[in-house]
Design an enzyme around this catalytic site. Structure first.
Site, PDB file in Angstrom:
ATOM      1  N   LYS A 106      -5.847 -27.417 -37.866  1.00 23.28           N
ATOM      2  CA  LYS A 106      -4.772 -26.584 -37.307  1.00 23.28           C
ATOM      3  C   LYS A 106      -3.916 -27.383 -36.323  1.00 23.28           C
ATOM      4  O   LYS A 106      -2.695 -27.353 -36.392  1.00 23.28           O
ATOM      5  CB  LYS A 106      -5.344 -25.368 -36.559  1.00 23.28           C
ATOM      6  CG  LYS A 106      -6.081 -24.379 -37.423  1.00 23.28           C
ATOM      7  CD  LYS A 106      -6.390 -23.102 -36.660  1.00 23.28           C
ATOM      8  CE  LYS A 106      -7.270 -23.316 -35.437  1.00 23.28           C
ATOM      9  NZ  LYS A 106      -8.645 -23.756 -35.727  1.00 23.28           N
TER      10      LYS A 106
ATOM     11  N   ARG B 268      -8.023 -14.738 -32.995  1.00 23.37           N
ATOM     12  CA  ARG B 268      -9.380 -15.152 -33.328  1.00 23.37           C
ATOM     13  C   ARG B 268     -10.291 -13.951 -33.548  1.00 23.37           C
ATOM     14  O   ARG B 268     -11.442 -14.109 -33.947  1.00 23.37           O
ATOM     15  CB  ARG B 268      -9.966 -15.985 -32.168  1.00 23.37           C
ATOM     16  CG  ARG B 268      -9.454 -17.436 -32.112  1.00 23.37           C
ATOM     17  CD  ARG B 268     -10.478 -18.343 -32.631  1.00 23.37           C
ATOM     18  NE  ARG B 268     -10.827 -19.600 -32.026  1.00 23.37           N
ATOM     19  CZ  ARG B 268     -10.100 -20.562 -31.523  1.00 23.37           C
ATOM     20  NH1 ARG B 268      -8.825 -20.430 -31.348  1.00 23.37           N
ATOM     21  NH2 ARG B 268     -10.629 -21.691 -31.139  1.00 23.37           N
TER      22      ARG B 268
ATOM     23  N   ARG C  37     -13.421 -36.726 -32.933  1.00 24.53           N
ATOM     24  CA  ARG C  37     -12.076 -36.404 -32.435  1.00 24.53           C
ATOM     25  C   ARG C  37     -11.863 -36.936 -31.016  1.00 24.53           C
ATOM     26  O   ARG C  37     -12.742 -36.849 -30.167  1.00 24.53           O
ATOM     27  CB  ARG C  37     -11.887 -34.890 -32.448  1.00 24.53           C
ATOM     28  CG  ARG C  37     -10.558 -34.440 -31.864  1.00 24.53           C
ATOM     29  CD  ARG C  37     -10.150 -33.098 -32.360  1.00 24.53           C
ATOM     30  NE  ARG C  37     -10.849 -31.992 -31.741  1.00 24.53           N
ATOM     31  CZ  ARG C  37     -10.574 -30.710 -32.001  1.00 24.53           C
ATOM     32  NH1 ARG C  37      -9.636 -30.405 -32.878  1.00 24.53           N
ATOM     33  NH2 ARG C  37     -11.250 -29.749 -31.409  1.00 24.53           N
TER      34      ARG C  37
ATOM     35  N   ARG D 274     -13.232 -33.577 -25.991  1.00 24.23           N
ATOM     36  CA  ARG D 274     -13.270 -32.215 -25.455  1.00 24.23           C
ATOM     37  C   ARG D 274     -14.702 -31.810 -25.141  1.00 24.23           C
ATOM     38  O   ARG D 274     -15.614 -32.125 -25.888  1.00 24.23           O
ATOM     39  CB  ARG D 274     -12.663 -31.245 -26.472  1.00 24.23           C
ATOM     40  CG  ARG D 274     -11.163 -31.191 -26.396  1.00 24.23           C
ATOM     41  CD  ARG D 274     -10.552 -30.387 -27.491  1.00 24.23           C
ATOM     42  NE  ARG D 274     -11.221 -29.123 -27.773  1.00 24.23           N
ATOM     43  CZ  ARG D 274     -10.720 -28.191 -28.583  1.00 24.23           C
ATOM     44  NH1 ARG D 274      -9.560 -28.403 -29.179  1.00 24.23           N
ATOM     45  NH2 ARG D 274     -11.368 -27.080 -28.803  1.00 24.23           N
TER      46      ARG D 274
ATOM     47  N   ARG E 218     -19.305 -22.734 -32.362  1.00 26.89           N
ATOM     48  CA  ARG E 218     -17.914 -22.341 -32.637  1.00 26.89           C
ATOM     49  C   ARG E 218     -17.727 -22.018 -34.123  1.00 26.89           C
ATOM     50  O   ARG E 218     -17.025 -21.074 -34.473  1.00 26.89           O
ATOM     51  CB  ARG E 218     -16.964 -23.475 -32.213  1.00 26.89           C
ATOM     52  CG  ARG E 218     -16.852 -23.605 -30.683  1.00 26.89           C
ATOM     53  CD  ARG E 218     -16.303 -24.966 -30.259  1.00 26.89           C
ATOM     54  NE  ARG E 218     -14.968 -25.212 -30.747  1.00 26.89           N
ATOM     55  CZ  ARG E 218     -14.456 -26.427 -30.940  1.00 26.89           C
ATOM     56  NH1 ARG E 218     -15.180 -27.485 -30.699  1.00 26.89           N
ATOM     57  NH2 ARG E 218     -13.231 -26.561 -31.373  1.00 26.89           N
TER      58      ARG E 218
END
Ligand code: AMP
Length: 207
Positions: free
Chosen positions: A13, A88, A122, A151, A162
């Site tokens: 996304k 969400r 990431r 993160r 998640r």
């Protein structure tokens, strides 16, 4: 052009969002970025949101909806916007619908194994740029020179949580947009450029 970007964490996304807002010149509204910005500034919302984010949980709807409603009321959203990471929950989708309709809900699918690899490798920059250690080995952002970071919620155990929450909450949201005839599902297990080619074709048709 009013767009909602749906997809599991790591489905791509954020990467598509960067390309979409650059190409179509619409504001990028990422609720995750908004919370990270609040955390960096040490605001009350930031402290509150962090307690959920660090555990991989969703921030309660009322807080998220308020942030989005405020942002959407700004003049630069009149022409359109890209919502990334919102809604969400089905309640967020219903609340958004009370504020405004949308033209398209782009749903990026992704294989859980690919997602895990993407998220554990990431590296993020505060400017929104995203990198992966497999293709970028520098510690600073090539766009703004900022120091890249991992993160807090990109740790394997938090990622799992998640992904579980995503799986538990997404179906009614997809059904909601399907019923409105605005849902388009794309395979996110491809390169950013390949996915964006499809995205562009779809959005050009709407524009
Ligand atoms: P993201 O950057 O979109 O992956 O969001 C990071 C984290 O921020 C999520 O795991 C949630 O804890 C929180 N968050 C972001 N957007 C929402 C939302 N729409 N509803 C609830 N929590 C959110």
């Amino acid at each position: 052009m009013k767009i909602v970007l749906l997809g599991a964490p790591g489905a791509g996304k954020g990467s598509q969002a960067v390309k979409i807002v650059e190409h179509y010149k619409i504001p990028h509204i990422s609720t995750g970025d908004a919370f990270r910005d609040n955390i960096a500034r040490g605001t009350q919302i930031g402290v509150y949101a962090k307690s959920f984010m660090d555990k991989g949980q969703l921030v309660p709807d009322d807080v998220v909806v308020k942030i989005v409603a405020e942002r959407l009321s700004k003049d630069d959203c009149k022409r359109g916007f890209l919502l990334d990471g919102f809604p969400r929950t089905i309640n967020q989708a219903v609340e958004l619908d009370k504020i405004t309709g949308i033209d398209v809900a782009l749903n990026l699918t992704a294989d859980p194994e690919i997602v895990m690899k993407r998220l554990t490798g990431r590296r993020s920059c505060k400017c929104g740029a995203l990198y992966h250690i497999a293709t970028y080995d520098k510690e600073t952002c090539e766009k703004c020179g900022g120091t890249l970071y991992i993160r807090d919620d990109d740790k394997p155990e938090t990622i799992k949580k998640r992904l579980d929450i995503y799986a538990q909450t997404i179906d009614p949201i997809l059904e909601f947009y399907e019923a409105k005839g605005v849902l388009i599902t794309l395979n996110g297990d491809r390169t950013v450029a390949e996915v964006f080619e499809d995205v562009r074709r779809i959005l050009d048709d709407i524009d």
